[in-house]
Design a protein around this motif. Structure first.
Motif, short mmCIF file in Angstrom:
data_model
loop_
_atom_site.label_atom_id
_atom_site.label_comp_id
_atom_site.label_asym_id
_atom_site.label_seq_id
_atom_site.Cartn_x
_atom_site.Cartn_y
_atom_site.Cartn_z
N MET A 1 77.03 15.28 51.12
CA MET A 1 76.55 14.14 50.41
C MET A 1 75.12 13.85 50.89
O MET A 1 74.85 13.81 52.09
CB MET A 1 77.44 12.93 50.68
CG MET A 1 76.85 11.67 50.15
SD MET A 1 77.67 10.08 50.53
CE MET A 1 79.22 10.46 51.18
N LEU A 2 74.21 13.68 49.93
CA LEU A 2 72.82 13.36 50.25
C LEU A 2 72.72 11.92 50.74
O LEU A 2 73.18 11.00 50.08
CB LEU A 2 71.95 13.55 49.01
CG LEU A 2 70.47 13.21 49.17
CD1 LEU A 2 69.80 14.20 50.11
CD2 LEU A 2 69.78 13.23 47.81
N LYS A 3 72.14 11.75 51.91
CA LYS A 3 71.91 10.40 52.46
C LYS A 3 70.48 9.95 52.22
O LYS A 3 70.23 8.79 51.93
CB LYS A 3 72.23 10.37 53.95
CG LYS A 3 73.66 10.71 54.29
CD LYS A 3 74.63 9.77 53.67
CE LYS A 3 75.12 8.78 54.68
NZ LYS A 3 76.04 7.82 54.13
N ARG A 4 69.52 10.91 52.38
CA ARG A 4 68.11 10.58 52.19
C ARG A 4 67.34 11.85 51.91
O ARG A 4 67.51 12.86 52.59
CB ARG A 4 67.55 9.90 53.44
CG ARG A 4 66.25 9.15 53.18
CD ARG A 4 65.63 8.62 54.44
NE ARG A 4 65.05 9.67 55.27
CZ ARG A 4 64.00 10.40 54.93
NH1 ARG A 4 63.40 10.23 53.78
NH2 ARG A 4 63.53 11.32 55.75
N CYS A 5 66.49 11.78 50.90
CA CYS A 5 65.64 12.92 50.54
C CYS A 5 64.34 12.86 51.35
O CYS A 5 63.86 11.78 51.70
CB CYS A 5 65.33 12.88 49.04
SG CYS A 5 64.47 14.33 48.43
N ALA A 6 63.78 14.03 51.63
CA ALA A 6 62.52 14.12 52.35
C ALA A 6 61.40 13.43 51.58
O ALA A 6 61.48 13.25 50.36
CB ALA A 6 62.16 15.58 52.58
N SER A 7 60.34 13.06 52.29
CA SER A 7 59.16 12.45 51.69
C SER A 7 57.95 12.83 52.52
O SER A 7 58.08 13.44 53.58
CB SER A 7 59.31 10.92 51.64
OG SER A 7 59.29 10.39 52.95
N THR A 8 56.77 12.44 52.06
CA THR A 8 55.56 12.72 52.84
C THR A 8 55.56 11.94 54.15
O THR A 8 54.99 12.39 55.13
CB THR A 8 54.29 12.41 52.03
OG1 THR A 8 54.36 11.06 51.55
CG2 THR A 8 54.13 13.36 50.87
#
Length: 85
Positions: A1-8
């Motif tokens: 389950m995705l909890k948080r997607c990567a970002s800059t």
């Protein structure tokens, strides 16, 4: 389950893996990094050991997957592959 997607700001994707089995297992998790058109810019995989009937959190580095400034969302396979028990 995705909890948080990567970002800059934070180039790590956080995934939670659950193990419904009665013994510890090593799971392979695949994450797809997509732009705003849905195009998969890159994929990454990583492994995590999950206790019997438990869950584990995994952080997958996205820094080497391409331009994070174009990243719109992450796609995680709903079923992680069991590599070994």
């Amino acid at each position: 389950m995705l909890k948080r997607c990567a970002s800059t700001d934070d180039p790590y994707t956080t995934v939670e893996v659950r193990n419904p089995n009665g013994r510890e297992a090593l799971f392979t998790v695949k994450v797809g990094y997509k732009d705003d058109t849905g195009f998969t810019m890159a994929d990454s995989t990583d492994q995590v050991s999950v206790p019997a009937n438990g869950k584990a959190t995994l952080q997958v580095a996205a820094a080497g997957t391409g331009a994070l400034d174009r990243l719109d969302h992450c796609d995680v396979d709903r079923r992680a592959t069991v590599d070994r028990y």
